[in-house]
Design an enzyme around this catalytic site. Sequence first.
Site, PDB file in Angstrom:
ATOM      1  N   GLU A  98       0.866  -1.176   0.060  1.00  0.00           N
ATOM      2  CA  GLU A  98      -0.039   0.133   0.086  1.00  0.00           C
ATOM      3  C   GLU A  98       0.879   1.128  -0.070  1.00  0.00           C
ATOM      4  OE1 GLU A  98      -4.089   1.671   1.972  1.00  0.00           O
ATOM      5  OE2 GLU A  98      -2.378   1.100   3.274  1.00  0.00           O
ATOM      6  N   GLU A 150       4.555   5.004   3.961  1.00  0.00           N
ATOM      7  CA  GLU A 150       4.306   6.105   4.520  1.00  0.00           C
ATOM      8  C   GLU A 150       5.304   7.066   5.092  1.00  0.00           C
ATOM      9  OE1 GLU A 150       2.391   8.899   5.303  1.00  0.00           O
ATOM     10  OE2 GLU A 150       0.888   7.419   4.795  1.00  0.00           O
ATOM     11  N   ASP A 200      -2.355  12.202  -2.808  1.00  0.00           N
ATOM     12  CA  ASP A 200      -2.488  13.714  -2.900  1.00  0.00           C
ATOM     13  C   ASP A 200      -2.615  13.879  -4.464  1.00  0.00           C
ATOM     14  OD1 ASP A 200      -1.965  16.455  -3.018  1.00  0.00           O
ATOM     15  OD2 ASP A 200      -0.276  16.233  -1.714  1.00  0.00           O
ATOM     16  N   LYS A 250      -4.282  21.856  -8.262  1.00  0.00           N
ATOM     17  CA  LYS A 250      -4.222  23.093  -9.412  1.00  0.00           C
ATOM     18  C   LYS A 250      -3.548  22.539 -10.431  1.00  0.00           C
ATOM     19  CE  LYS A 250      -3.331  26.619  -5.756  1.00  0.00           C
ATOM     20  NZ  LYS A 250      -2.624  27.884  -5.490  1.00  0.00           N
ATOM     21  N   ASP A 304     -11.137  10.513  -5.047  1.00  0.00           N
ATOM     22  CA  ASP A 304     -12.427  11.211  -5.167  1.00  0.00           C
ATOM     23  C   ASP A 304     -12.248  12.578  -5.675  1.00  0.00           C
ATOM     24  OD1 ASP A 304     -11.008  12.552  -3.127  1.00  0.00           O
ATOM     25  OD2 ASP A 304     -12.489  12.172  -1.467  1.00  0.00           O
ATOM     26  N   THR A 362     -12.787   5.038   4.966  1.00  0.00           N
ATOM     27  CA  THR A 362     -11.968   5.610   5.746  1.00  0.00           C
ATOM     28  C   THR A 362     -12.388   6.828   6.354  1.00  0.00           C
ATOM     29  OG1 THR A 362     -10.511   6.598   4.146  1.00  0.00           O
ATOM     30  CG2 THR A 362     -10.113   4.418   4.865  1.00  0.00           C
ATOM     31  N   PHE A 375     -10.905   9.643   6.069  1.00  0.00           N
ATOM     32  CA  PHE A 375     -10.425  10.370   4.884  1.00  0.00           C
ATOM     33  C   PHE A 375     -11.512  10.325   3.601  1.00  0.00           C
ATOM     34  CE2 PHE A 375      -8.294  11.517   0.849  1.00  0.00           C
ATOM     35  CZ  PHE A 375      -7.300  12.565   1.400  1.00  0.00           C
ATOM     36  N   GLU A 376     -12.154   9.273   3.411  1.00  0.00           N
ATOM     37  CA  GLU A 376     -13.068   9.167   2.415  1.00  0.00           C
ATOM     38  C   GLU A 376     -14.231  10.024   2.778  1.00  0.00           C
ATOM     39  OE1 GLU A 376     -15.387   6.312  -0.651  1.00  0.00           O
ATOM     40  OE2 GLU A 376     -13.851   5.360   1.077  1.00  0.00           O
TER      41      GLU A 376
END
Length: 284
Positions: free
Chosen positions: A83, A108, A158, A162, A194, A243, A245-246
């Site tokens: 992951e 990570e 990420d 922009k 997303d 999660t 985050f989602e």
Amino acid sequence: MIVADRPSYRPGEAPEGEVFFARTKSFTRRSRELPLNLQRTWDAHASKYVIEPERGIGHTTVADTFRLDPVQLFARKAPLTVEIGSGTGEQIVEAARTHPERDYLAFEVWVPGIAKLISKAVEAGATNIRVIEADAQQAFPIVFADSVADEVWTFFPDPWRKSRHHKRRLVSPKFALEVARILADGGIWRLATDWDDYAWQMRDVVEGCPLLANPYEGERPDEADEQPTRGGFAPRFAGRIVTHFETRGLNEGRVAHDVVGVRLPRETTNARTTQGENTSDQAE
């Protein structure tokens, strides 16, 4: 996510007479200090979960000589999922808990997130997880042999929203080749985002990679797409949990897209590559 135009060194890390900038702007360590509770977790359990690599220049790079052997790492031979960007570990810990027959390796760079991952793993009793504090884009070409992974996950990287920053995004034609290299034949690259335009980019990268196939090509067209009839999106991966985050994205009105790339057999892709080279030679 690209090499910075003017790389520099952090204070105290540069060779004499040189200056170091982080190799990428999205994968840089955001914190070196931990709250006391996370520090206690780290001190007690990090040795079981955290891989300490030889370092290159900078905290999140690995040395050119550093290698990872999953069999040695987990003391067994089992299907491996890698992951990229594990955050606080919600996804990978749940997967490891429910699939003890598989091994999971997380990349990570956010140290508090790694500490939270460790805490979740300890609570879940999941021993089939390892995590390395490293920039996956820099590390993949160095640490992995070919065909070592059954799956690679890139969930919600990420988005670099922009337009002028899109070139910094992780998912690119070059990185797709690297993911395909470490996947076993038939292995799967699972992606999700997303941000609509990043989803289209992910789909285009997978479908443009000569080593990968999109099994959902043409399916689930997106009305917002620049090419609305094209489709190419996968159903939600059943193993991808919702999660925190989602959830934030959902609360802001965004919807996740899943994309899948399947590693084509090496005999097929090698023959295709050889044929392409022969055609080029004849043309010359």
